[in-house]
Motif scaffolding. Structure first.
Motif, PDB file in Angstrom:
ATOM      1  N   LEU A 166       7.837   7.800 -15.252  1.00 52.59           N
ATOM      2  CA  LEU A 166       6.906   8.827 -14.791  1.00 52.59           C
ATOM      3  C   LEU A 166       6.887   8.926 -13.273  1.00 52.59           C
ATOM      4  CD1 LEU A 166       4.715  10.881 -15.592  1.00 52.59           C
ATOM      5  CD2 LEU A 166       3.045   9.039 -15.376  1.00 52.59           C
ATOM      6  N   SER A 167       7.116   7.783 -12.588  1.00 56.72           N
ATOM      7  CA  SER A 167       7.027   7.785 -11.133  1.00 56.72           C
ATOM      8  C   SER A 167       8.339   8.161 -10.461  1.00 56.72           C
ATOM      9  CB  SER A 167       6.588   6.399 -10.650  1.00 56.72           C
ATOM     10  OG  SER A 167       7.388   5.410 -11.247  1.00 56.72           O
ATOM     11  N   SER A 168       9.318   8.595 -11.247  1.00 56.56           N
ATOM     12  CA  SER A 168      10.601   8.953 -10.646  1.00 56.56           C
ATOM     13  C   SER A 168      10.472  10.282  -9.914  1.00 56.56           C
ATOM     14  CB  SER A 168      11.666   9.074 -11.727  1.00 56.56           C
ATOM     15  OG  SER A 168      11.381  10.200 -12.529  1.00 56.56           O
ATOM     16  N   ALA A 169      11.528  10.629  -9.168  1.00 53.92           N
ATOM     17  CA  ALA A 169      11.492  11.872  -8.396  1.00 53.92           C
ATOM     18  C   ALA A 169      11.477  13.083  -9.321  1.00 53.92           C
ATOM     19  CB  ALA A 169      12.681  11.927  -7.454  1.00 53.92           C
ATOM     20  N   THR A 170      12.113  12.979 -10.493  1.00 54.13           N
ATOM     21  CA  THR A 170      12.129  14.127 -11.413  1.00 54.13           C
ATOM     22  C   THR A 170      10.753  14.389 -11.985  1.00 54.13           C
ATOM     23  OG1 THR A 170      13.868  12.744 -12.328  1.00 54.13           O
ATOM     24  CG2 THR A 170      13.867  15.054 -12.965  1.00 54.13           C
ATOM     25  N   ASN A 171      10.060  13.336 -12.373  1.00 57.00           N
ATOM     26  CA  ASN A 171       8.798  13.514 -13.068  1.00 57.00           C
ATOM     27  C   ASN A 171       7.594  13.571 -12.145  1.00 57.00           C
ATOM     28  OD1 ASN A 171       9.670  13.477 -15.887  1.00 57.00           O
ATOM     29  ND2 ASN A 171      10.377  11.425 -15.406  1.00 57.00           N
ATOM     30  N   SER A 172       7.704  13.004 -10.962  1.00 51.91           N
ATOM     31  CA  SER A 172       6.613  13.081  -9.988  1.00 51.91           C
ATOM     32  C   SER A 172       7.181  13.454  -8.635  1.00 51.91           C
ATOM     33  CB  SER A 172       5.890  11.730  -9.876  1.00 51.91           C
ATOM     34  OG  SER A 172       5.217  11.430 -11.049  1.00 51.91           O
ATOM     35  N   PRO A 173       7.644  14.683  -8.515  1.00 53.75           N
ATOM     36  CA  PRO A 173       8.201  15.081  -7.220  1.00 53.75           C
ATOM     37  C   PRO A 173       7.089  15.230  -6.194  1.00 53.75           C
ATOM     38  CG  PRO A 173       8.039  16.980  -8.646  1.00 53.75           C
ATOM     39  CD  PRO A 173       7.596  15.804  -9.461  1.00 53.75           C
ATOM     40  N   GLY A 174       7.447  15.345  -4.966  1.00 51.08           N
ATOM     41  CA  GLY A 174       6.416  15.578  -3.957  1.00 51.08           C
ATOM     42  C   GLY A 174       6.166  14.328  -3.137  1.00 51.08           C
ATOM     43  N   ALA A 175       5.602  14.561  -1.957  1.00 51.86           N
ATOM     44  CA  ALA A 175       5.414  13.465  -1.005  1.00 51.86           C
ATOM     45  C   ALA A 175       4.289  12.530  -1.419  1.00 51.86           C
ATOM     46  CB  ALA A 175       5.134  14.031   0.377  1.00 51.86           C
ATOM     47  N   GLY A 176       3.409  12.980  -2.320  1.00 55.40           N
ATOM     48  CA  GLY A 176       2.265  12.143  -2.686  1.00 55.40           C
ATOM     49  C   GLY A 176       2.681  10.771  -3.191  1.00 55.40           C
ATOM     50  N   GLY A 177       3.693  10.761  -4.072  1.00 53.23           N
ATOM     51  CA  GLY A 177       4.163   9.482  -4.593  1.00 53.23           C
ATOM     52  C   GLY A 177       4.765   8.615  -3.497  1.00 53.23           C
ATOM     53  N   ASP A 178       5.510   9.244  -2.590  1.00 53.80           N
ATOM     54  CA  ASP A 178       6.136   8.475  -1.508  1.00 53.80           C
ATOM     55  C   ASP A 178       5.083   7.889  -0.574  1.00 53.80           C
ATOM     56  OD1 ASP A 178       8.499  11.140  -1.457  1.00 53.80           O
ATOM     57  OD2 ASP A 178       8.696   9.188  -2.444  1.00 53.80           O
ATOM     58  N   ILE A 179       4.073   8.691  -0.282  1.00 57.46           N
ATOM     59  CA  ILE A 179       2.968   8.208   0.568  1.00 57.46           C
ATOM     60  C   ILE A 179       2.312   6.999  -0.080  1.00 57.46           C
ATOM     61  CG2 ILE A 179       0.662   8.792   1.363  1.00 57.46           C
ATOM     62  CD1 ILE A 179       2.109  10.468   2.958  1.00 57.46           C
ATOM     63  N   TRP A 180       2.113   7.087  -1.375  1.00 56.05           N
ATOM     64  CA  TRP A 180       1.479   5.991  -2.104  1.00 56.05           C
ATOM     65  C   TRP A 180       2.314   4.726  -1.976  1.00 56.05           C
ATOM     66  CZ3 TRP A 180       2.735   3.056  -6.456  1.00 56.05           C
ATOM     67  CH2 TRP A 180       1.667   2.451  -7.139  1.00 56.05           C
ATOM     68  N   ILE A 181       3.629   4.873  -2.176  1.00 59.73           N
ATOM     69  CA  ILE A 181       4.515   3.718  -2.070  1.00 59.73           C
ATOM     70  C   ILE A 181       4.444   3.123  -0.674  1.00 59.73           C
ATOM     71  CG2 ILE A 181       6.942   2.998  -2.075  1.00 59.73           C
ATOM     72  CD1 ILE A 181       7.421   5.069  -4.250  1.00 59.73           C
ATOM     73  N   MET A 182       4.513   3.985   0.333  1.00 61.53           N
ATOM     74  CA  MET A 182       4.510   3.501   1.712  1.00 61.53           C
ATOM     75  C   MET A 182       3.199   2.811   2.069  1.00 61.53           C
ATOM     76  SD  MET A 182       7.241   3.819   3.078  1.00 61.53           S
ATOM     77  CE  MET A 182       8.717   4.277   2.243  1.00 61.53           C
ATOM     78  N   ALA A 183       2.098   3.384   1.595  1.00 62.17           N
ATOM     79  CA  ALA A 183       0.798   2.768   1.883  1.00 62.17           C
ATOM     80  C   ALA A 183       0.753   1.357   1.328  1.00 62.17           C
ATOM     81  CB  ALA A 183      -0.320   3.607   1.270  1.00 62.17           C
ATOM     82  N   LEU A 184       1.306   1.190   0.121  1.00 63.17           N
ATOM     83  CA  LEU A 184       1.250  -0.132  -0.487  1.00 63.17           C
ATOM     84  C   LEU A 184       2.212  -1.102   0.166  1.00 63.17           C
ATOM     85  CD1 LEU A 184       0.713   0.572  -4.219  1.00 63.17           C
ATOM     86  CD2 LEU A 184      -0.897  -0.072  -2.477  1.00 63.17           C
ATOM     87  N   ILE A 185       3.293  -0.600   0.749  1.00 63.97           N
ATOM     88  CA  ILE A 185       4.177  -1.512   1.476  1.00 63.97           C
ATOM     89  C   ILE A 185       3.440  -2.059   2.694  1.00 63.97           C
ATOM     90  CG2 ILE A 185       6.292  -1.622   2.849  1.00 63.97           C
ATOM     91  CD1 ILE A 185       7.611   0.145   0.779  1.00 63.97           C
ATOM     92  N   LEU A 186       2.715  -1.189   3.390  1.00 67.44           N
ATOM     93  CA  LEU A 186       1.941  -1.658   4.553  1.00 67.44           C
ATOM     94  C   LEU A 186       0.872  -2.666   4.130  1.00 67.44           C
ATOM     95  CD1 LEU A 186       1.364   1.608   6.621  1.00 67.44           C
ATOM     96  CD2 LEU A 186       2.727  -0.373   7.282  1.00 67.44           C
ATOM     97  N   THR A 187       0.056  -2.290   3.137  1.00 66.32           N
ATOM     98  CA  THR A 187      -1.021  -3.205   2.760  1.00 66.32           C
ATOM     99  C   THR A 187      -0.464  -4.454   2.102  1.00 66.32           C
ATOM    100  OG1 THR A 187      -1.309  -1.955   0.726  1.00 66.32           O
ATOM    101  CG2 THR A 187      -2.812  -1.465   2.514  1.00 66.32           C
ATOM    102  N   GLY A 188       0.695  -4.341   1.475  1.00 69.14           N
ATOM    103  CA  GLY A 188       1.309  -5.526   0.887  1.00 69.14           C
ATOM    104  C   GLY A 188       1.666  -6.549   1.955  1.00 69.14           C
ATOM    105  N   PHE A 189       2.283  -6.079   3.043  1.00 66.02           N
ATOM    106  CA  PHE A 189       2.601  -7.008   4.127  1.00 66.02           C
ATOM    107  C   PHE A 189       1.333  -7.552   4.763  1.00 66.02           C
ATOM    108  CE2 PHE A 189       6.955  -7.628   4.460  1.00 66.02           C
ATOM    109  CZ  PHE A 189       7.632  -6.472   4.104  1.00 66.02           C
ATOM    110  N   SER A 190       0.315  -6.707   4.863  1.00 67.12           N
ATOM    111  CA  SER A 190      -0.960  -7.182   5.391  1.00 67.12           C
ATOM    112  C   SER A 190      -1.471  -8.352   4.575  1.00 67.12           C
ATOM    113  CB  SER A 190      -1.970  -6.025   5.357  1.00 67.12           C
ATOM    114  OG  SER A 190      -3.269  -6.496   5.497  1.00 67.12           O
ATOM    115  N   ALA A 191      -1.408  -8.220   3.254  1.00 66.89           N
ATOM    116  CA  ALA A 191      -1.898  -9.289   2.391  1.00 66.89           C
ATOM    117  C   ALA A 191      -1.038 -10.533   2.523  1.00 66.89           C
ATOM    118  CB  ALA A 191      -1.917  -8.817   0.935  1.00 66.89           C
ATOM    119  N   ILE A 192       0.280 -10.355   2.599  1.00 66.35           N
ATOM    120  CA  ILE A 192       1.162 -11.517   2.711  1.00 66.35           C
ATOM    121  C   ILE A 192       0.862 -12.297   3.986  1.00 66.35           C
ATOM    122  CG2 ILE A 192       3.564 -12.242   3.029  1.00 66.35           C
ATOM    123  CD1 ILE A 192       4.353  -9.882   1.236  1.00 66.35           C
ATOM    124  N   PHE A 193       0.662 -11.563   5.093  1.00 70.67           N
ATOM    125  CA  PHE A 193       0.364 -12.265   6.342  1.00 70.67           C
ATOM    126  C   PHE A 193      -0.977 -12.984   6.266  1.00 70.67           C
ATOM    127  CE2 PHE A 193       4.146 -10.817   7.711  1.00 70.67           C
ATOM    128  CZ  PHE A 193       4.238  -9.556   8.272  1.00 70.67           C
TER     129      PHE A 193
END
Lengths: 576, 279, 130
Positions: A166-193
């Motif tokens: 469902l989260s692939s580019a075909t089924n969920s196109p648009g920047a919203g999904g990418d923004i979500w992924i990027m936000a979690l990469i930032l907060t993920g590193f925050s948590a790791i640190f």
């Protein structure tokens, strides 16, 4: 850069407190930056912890308003409060904000950041600049997540778990999904640190005499949480990068067409996801273990049992990830079912220890105590329904229904909200030097407690009747409406209780009632210093001979009696 | 200086030390063992606790496990809740006196480690037994191939080539015979969907690239509603279907009645893209 | 440091056992790899701590009877205030925005990150606020 020197403390045994010399370096009385520049450059764990708490509470309220919109939509079967697309975005963001941006950061970025160095007698976290970086990554990650609402195509709408395909580019196109992924990469590193900082501080910056088994249980829980963060978050970050590559760089890691495997996403995600919910729970268990002894006027019952139970919970939680995947037909059911059932045992040990702490105590029902007892009730039922879900035949007909929604809200609300507010009301005097109104706090508690049961009990029933989760509408002739209506009423009762909290925070700021160093007659080290603590936390320290240094200092006539007949031997060891 | 009273040198007996709580623990333990017994009964006089009894033999087995777990949960949860409430009411602050600062009690701690371990192990045994019953897939008399797609279902009967399909609120109906073993194979044409029939106490994921196999043995004729449970996109909440159980003779007649214009998955998806429902 | 070392080694041993059991009962690759990684996460730092514990013995915070006076003196250096975490954070933020809003964001992002890295290193060497 400032060096920190621990002052000489001549207090020994039961002598009255007299500090003869203070070798506190004067270098840190320089006129540092002030105002906004101070906030931008501070590496003080107290400032960072406070920033985390304020940011996460603000996001909590935002996510709460999203929940109210969801509940309004579900009040009638085919409502059009929001469109289907908006509904899917709202529950995705509600879940993402609550789990990634509130419950975790409030606990390990906020409270733990503030309290753990104080509890171990350290001047700051082990890596102060890394700590500050954690906060900026968290803040920018949260902003990124909210930016999803302003891009074309809207925010991510594939649920907080983002299942492939469902989260692939075909089924969920648009920047919203990418923004979500990027936000979690930032907060993920925050948590790791933050995890690195927590483990480093607890391993290396304890005060003399504070052995591992004299640390407060909150600190122990934060240590275990820190290790869990290091186990879980890198897996999430890797999976998110893989998902991004699938979406944009033509890889086929999770898509069948290219030889990939959608279930790999689920395995990776839940290997993170299940420890994540224990990362969310363990700090709050720790808060309850701090509050209950203080308001029972007794030490923690079964200290070592608590420590080993926490380790057992964390260890087992890393092995149960596929109990979220029972209905895939592709996982080893008995392995995950057994381990999931086993988690009930150390959790039960903790429950009995909490009860044992209250047993034969002198309980005073201040607001933190009420919230802790509320947590016990909520988590008890949430835990029991969790045991039910651990059985695959039962999971087959409750998975992805409102039964599961009710279960996880009970456990998460019970921990992050009830125990979280217990911590807020408990440590607020230490952080600000003033008390929150106990009367308003009681109103807050009772309204929230009642609203909580009214909201989530009907959801169990309607889930058993067959209502799936993540649905923007439901058929009108199945008798589900009444349960949804009751649940919505409960949600608004909870909302009113949150308004009361805001009022309490406001009024306590405007008309302060000063708190003093130790208004609760509490036990652990942070209550020895002033409220709020000075720069670098301590100007003098008491001797540390047990897990309750402040209690031992204030009540030398009532040391801990360890068990039956062992009292004399250990009492002798405790009085240095 | 010592304000707490002196304790006798000999450790007090556990029953003295914990008194009423110890008796409660012992009697509650036997209650738990008795409470698990209803699993062996027909279950007809035990309440349903909100779940469906199960319209299939597999669903019945799952239901019995549910009843057992619910009772165990009620007993254990009720016991712990009682302890909490007892502590809250009995040990309210009565004076400024500092209570006895006891920190542990080895025997009770061992007890509340070992007893839950035993309870959980017994529960696991029942889980494995029920799981084997529910997931058994002996070859049956009827085969149905289910394909989920965004946002509807297709039911294909390989024996005769009959196809039933529908999107969203068209709610296609899968006709099957009651009383016979039905082999269902389930897959998806695009994203993951959930094939869920509440009254069968059963759901399973429909996934692309892999086929799930399971059996139904439906007990009585009737119509049983179904719905998609796994978030699959915009019209996830409208992905309805139903299962109709009829007599074997009626089923045979129905299955052999194959119209010549059965739509394929591809044609159906094209029609949805052209103008979806509820937009 | 002994308890810390044993704690981590215990984590390693636990996940080693669980990973082995999981592999031989399921032959599933993904989960086994993750459990093996977790086992290493415990064993590697844990054995490092054990090695250092053997070498240096008990620190003040490992001893039951340590007093505060014994710990008098400099603990460590704690940077009082620093702009570089903020700058690095903004650099990371812009890197992320580059993926979503336009690749040109990457230029200011890399600029900020490099500046921050240089600044932090200089700050650590110099030992003062910037």
């Amino acid at each position: 850069m400032t060096d920190v020197i621990i002052p000489v403390d001549t207090v020994v045994g039961v002598a009255p407190p007299l500090v003869t010399e203070e070798h506190v370096s004067h270098a840190h009385e320089e006129h540092g930056p002030s105002g906004i520049l101070k906030w931008l450059t501070s590496t003080d764990h107290k400032v960072i912890g406070m920033s985390y708490m304020i940011t996460s509470l603000a996001l909590f309220y935002v996510a709460g308003i999203m929940a109210l919109v969801l509940r309004l939509q579900l009040t009638s079967p085919n409502a059009s409060v929001v469109s289907f697309q908006q509904y899917n975005e709202l529950f995705t963001m509600h879940g993402s904000l609550m789990l990634y941006l509130f419950a975790g950061p409030f606990a390990f970025g906020g409270l733990a950041n503030y309290i753990v160095p104080l509890q171990v007698g350290a001047p700051d976290m082990a890596f102060p600049r890394l700590n500050a970086l954690s906060y900026w990554l968290y803040l920018t990650g949260s902003i990124t997540m909210m930016l999803g609402f302003v891009v074309a195509g809207g925010a991510a709408s594939f649920g907080w778990v983002a299942y492939a395909p469902l989260s692939s580019a075909t089924n969920s196109p648009g920047a919203g999904g990418d923004i979500w992924i990027m936000a979690l990469i930032l907060t993920g590193f925050s948590a790791i640190f933050t995890g690195v900082n927590l483990v480093g501080t607890i391993f290396y910056l304890r005060a003399p005499g504070m052995t591992m088994f004299r640390m407060p249980i909150f600190t122990w829980n934060m240590l275990v949480t820190g290790i869990l963060i290091l186990i879980a978050f890198p897996v999430l970050t890797s999976a998110l990068i893989m998902l991004f590559c699938d979406r944009h760089f033509g890889t086929h890691i999770f898509s069948v067409q290219g030889g990939g495997s959608p279930i790999l996403w689920q395995n990776l995600f839940w290997f993170f996801g299940h420890p994540e919910v224990y990362i969310l729970a363990l700090p709050y268990f720790g808060i309850v273990t701090e509050v209950l002894p203080v308001f029972s006027k007794k030490p923690v019952f079964g200290y070592k049992g608590m420590v080993f139970a926490t380790m057992a919970i964390a260890a087992l939680s890393t092995g149960v990830w596929a109990h979220h995947m029972f209905t895939t037909g592709l996982v080893l059911l008995p392995f995950f079912s057994l381990l999931s059932l086993l988690i009930a045992v150390p959790t039960g040990i903790k429950f009995f220890n909490w009860i044992g702490t209250m047993w034969h105590g002198q309980l005073s029902f201040t607001t933190p105590m009420l919230f802790s007892i509320g947590f016990l009730c909520a988590f008890l039922m949430g835990g029991v329904t969790g045991v039910m879900l651990a059985a695959p035949p039962i999971d087959f007909f409750t998975h992805d229904t409102y039964f599961v929604v009710a279960h996880f809200h009970q456990v998460l609300f019970g921990t992050a909200v009830f125990a979280g507010f217990a911590g807020l009301y408990y440590w607020y005097p230490k952080m600000f030097g003033r008390l929150l109104s106990d009367k308003l706090g009681k109103w807050h508690f009772w309204l929230m407690f009642i609203g909580f049961w009214v909201t989530f009990m009907p959801q169990y029933e309607v889930g058993l009747k067959g209502m799936p989760r993540r649905v923007a509408s439901y058929p009108p002739n199945l008798g589900w409406q009444i349960y949804n209506q009751i649940s919505t009423v409960g949600a608004f009762i909870i909302a009113i209780s949150f308004a009361i909290l805001l009022w309490n925070l406001w009024i306590s700021w405007r008309r302060p009632v000063l708190a003093g160093d130790n208004p609760w007659d509490a036990h652990t080290l942070e209550w020895f210093t002033t409220s709020p603590p000075p720069h670098h936390n301590y100007t003098h320290l008491p001797p540390i001979r047990s897990e309750r240094p402040t209690w031992d200092y204030n009540h030398p006539e009532a040391p801990s009696i360890v068990g039956h007949g062992e009292g004399k031997r250990l009492e002798k060891a405790k009085l240095s | 200086m010592d304000s707490t009273p002196d304790r006798t040198p000999a450790p007090p007996r556990v029953s003295q030390r914990f008194g009423s709580a110890w008796r409660v623990v012992r009697s509650r333990r036997s209650l738990i063992l008795i409470a698990l017994a209803p699993i062996f009964l027909a279950g007809c006089q035990v309440p349903t606790f909100g779940a469906y009894r199960g319209a299939t033999t597999q669903g019945r087995d799952a239901f019995k496990l549910w009843q057992g777990f619910f009772i165990a949960g009620l007993v254990i949860g009720g016991f712990v809740l009682l302890l909490i409430l007892w502590a809250v009411f009995r040990y309210r602050k009565r004076s400024e006196e500092i209570p006895r600062q006891s920190q542990y009690h080895r025997l009770v701690e061992i007890l509340y480690t070992v007893v839950p371990l035993i309870i959980v192990s017994v529960m696991f045994v029942f889980v494995v037994i029920t799981e084997n019953e529910v997931d058994a897939t002996p070859k049956g008399q009827v085969q149905v191939q289910v394909t989920a797609f965004q946002w509807g279902w297709q039911f294909y009967y390989p024996a005769t080539g009959k196809v039933v399909e529908g999107e969203t609120t068209e709610a296609p109906q899968m006709v099957v015979p009651a009383g016979e073993t039905i082999n269902v194979s389930l897959k998806s044409a695009d994203v993951i969907h959930g094939f869920y029939i509440p009254q069968f106490n059963y759901s399973r994921y429909a996934q692309p690239g892999t086929v799930n196999h399971f059996n139904f043995n439906i007990l009585h004729n009737g119509v049983y509603r179904g719905q998609c449970t796994q978030l699959c996109g915009l019209y996830h909440s409208l992905m309805l279907f139903s299962v109709k159980a009829v007599n074997p003779a009626q089923f045979a007649a129905w299955e052999h009645n194959v119209p010549s214009n059965n739509a394929t998955i591809g044609q159906l998806k094209a029609r949805i893209k052209a103008g979806g429902p509820g937009a | 440091m002994k308890i810390e070392a044993l704690f981590l080694i215990g984590v390693g041993i636990f996940f080693g056992i669980v990973g082995a059991v999981y592999w031989f009962t399921s032959y599933e690759d993904g989960g086994t790899m993750m459990l093996a990684g977790t086992c290493l996460l415990g064993l590697v730092p844990g054995s490092y701590y054990l090695f250092w514990h053997r070498r240096m013995g008990n620190r003040l915070e490992d001893r039951d009877d340590a007093t505060i006076e014994e710990g008098a003196g400099v603990i460590s250096s704690f940077p009082g205030s620093s702009i570089w975490p903020f700058v690095l954070g903004m650099g990371a933020f812009m890197t992320v925005l580059a993926f979503a809003f336009g690749i040109w964001f990457i230029f200011p992002a890399v600029g900020l990150i490099l500046t921050a890295l240089v600044g932090v290193t200089a700050e650590s060497r110099r030992g003062g606020n910037v």
